[in-house]
Design an enzyme around this catalytic site. Structure first.
Site, mmCIF file in Angstrom:
data_model
loop_
_atom_site.group_PDB
_atom_site.id
_atom_site.type_symbol
_atom_site.label_atom_id
_atom_site.label_comp_id
_atom_site.label_asym_id
_atom_site.label_seq_id
_atom_site.Cartn_x
_atom_site.Cartn_y
_atom_site.Cartn_z
ATOM 1 N N ILE A 18 6.961 -5.793 10.006
ATOM 2 C CA ILE A 18 5.503 -5.812 9.850
ATOM 3 C C ILE A 18 5.039 -6.981 8.977
ATOM 4 O O ILE A 18 3.908 -7.458 9.124
ATOM 5 C CB ILE A 18 4.981 -4.463 9.315
ATOM 6 C CG1 ILE A 18 3.484 -4.311 9.623
ATOM 7 C CG2 ILE A 18 5.277 -4.300 7.825
ATOM 8 C CD1 ILE A 18 2.965 -2.900 9.486
ATOM 9 N N ASP A 41 7.361 -0.754 1.935
ATOM 10 C CA ASP A 41 6.616 -1.092 0.712
ATOM 11 C C ASP A 41 7.303 -2.255 -0.022
ATOM 12 O O ASP A 41 6.663 -3.261 -0.385
ATOM 13 C CB ASP A 41 6.566 0.171 -0.168
ATOM 14 C CG ASP A 41 5.550 0.110 -1.290
ATOM 15 O OD1 ASP A 41 4.819 -0.897 -1.399
ATOM 16 O OD2 ASP A 41 5.488 1.085 -2.072
ATOM 17 N N GLY A 132 10.436 7.363 6.863
ATOM 18 C CA GLY A 132 11.609 6.848 6.158
ATOM 19 C C GLY A 132 11.908 7.760 4.976
ATOM 20 O O GLY A 132 12.289 8.915 5.138
#
Ligand code: AR6
Length: 195
Positions: A18, A41, A132
């Site tokens: 991403i 993240d 996840g």
């Protein structure tokens, strides 16, 4: 890659990273601290550079008064070194801990889409939120993610002259081939009845 049209807008599924997406905003599967973590993240913070963490810290202090962000309540920052000009940080449900993970996951997608639309953005990319570290089943999550995106695009097309009219592509970026295959199958099933 797979693309379908819904109410004149495009839903795209791609396998990939991403952080490489050329869209107006990418969505981060964040945690309540907003201060980074592992998974997508960590990848987003590494790719965006340290200015992203600085802005997140500033928002925690100055906007949230030091409080945690609520699950499914998105926060938008700049994209810094990313191609995307914005990052929308949203916390998904932790499956087997949070009550009503289905409602929370739907709300995480819906509120992020609403935030992007209200900001006048044209394209937004999501990772597979909560599948996840937060332990949700990918097939279950794909049904919620994709039906929420379809519903959002259908309702925004009915609101004439609304800011949401500019949002014309929603992309799901799946990190693994296996996840991509699950999302593609779910999307094919979902559009069978409508298109
Ligand atoms: N691009 C796209 N998808 C990715 C990427 C990437 N670069 N890297 C991982 N994924 P997770 P969660 C996929 O654990 O379940 C963090 O520590 C990954 O394969 O990132 O919502 C946060 O700080 C999976 O399919 O997010 C929170 O503490 C999906 O992204 C917690 O994890 C989501 O996995 C959030 O957990």
């Amino acid at each position: 890659m797979m693309q379908v049209r819904v109410s004149g807008k495009t839903i795209t599924l791609v396998q990939g990273d991403i952080t490489h997406q050329d869209v107006d905003a990418i969505v981060n599967a964040a945690n309540k601290t907003l201060l980074g973590g592992g998974g997508v993240d960590g990848a987003i913070h590494r790719a965006a550079g340290p200015e992203l963490l600085q802005e997140c810290k500033r928002i925690r202090q100055e906007v949230l008064g030091g409080a945690y962000v609520e699950t499914a309540q998105p926060v938008m920052t700049g994209g810094y070194r990313l191609k995307a000009r914005h990052v929308i940080h949203v916390v998904g449900p932790i499956c087997r801990i949070d009550p009503h993970p289905d409602r929370l996951l739907r709300l995480a997608y819906w509120n992020s889409l609403q935030l992007a639309a209200n900001a006048g953005l044209q394209s937004v990319a999501f990772p597979s939120i909560s599948t996840g570290a937060f332990g949700c089943d990918v097939r279950w999550a794909s049904g919620i993610a994709l039906s929420t995106i379809v519903d959002f695009l259908n309702q925004s097309s009915k609101q004439e002259l609304s800011a949401t009219d500019r949002l014309n592509e929603v992309r799901m970026v799946l990190f693994t081939r296996a996840d991509y295959d699950v999302y593609a199958e779910t999307l094919r099933e979902l559009i069978k009845g409508t298109n």
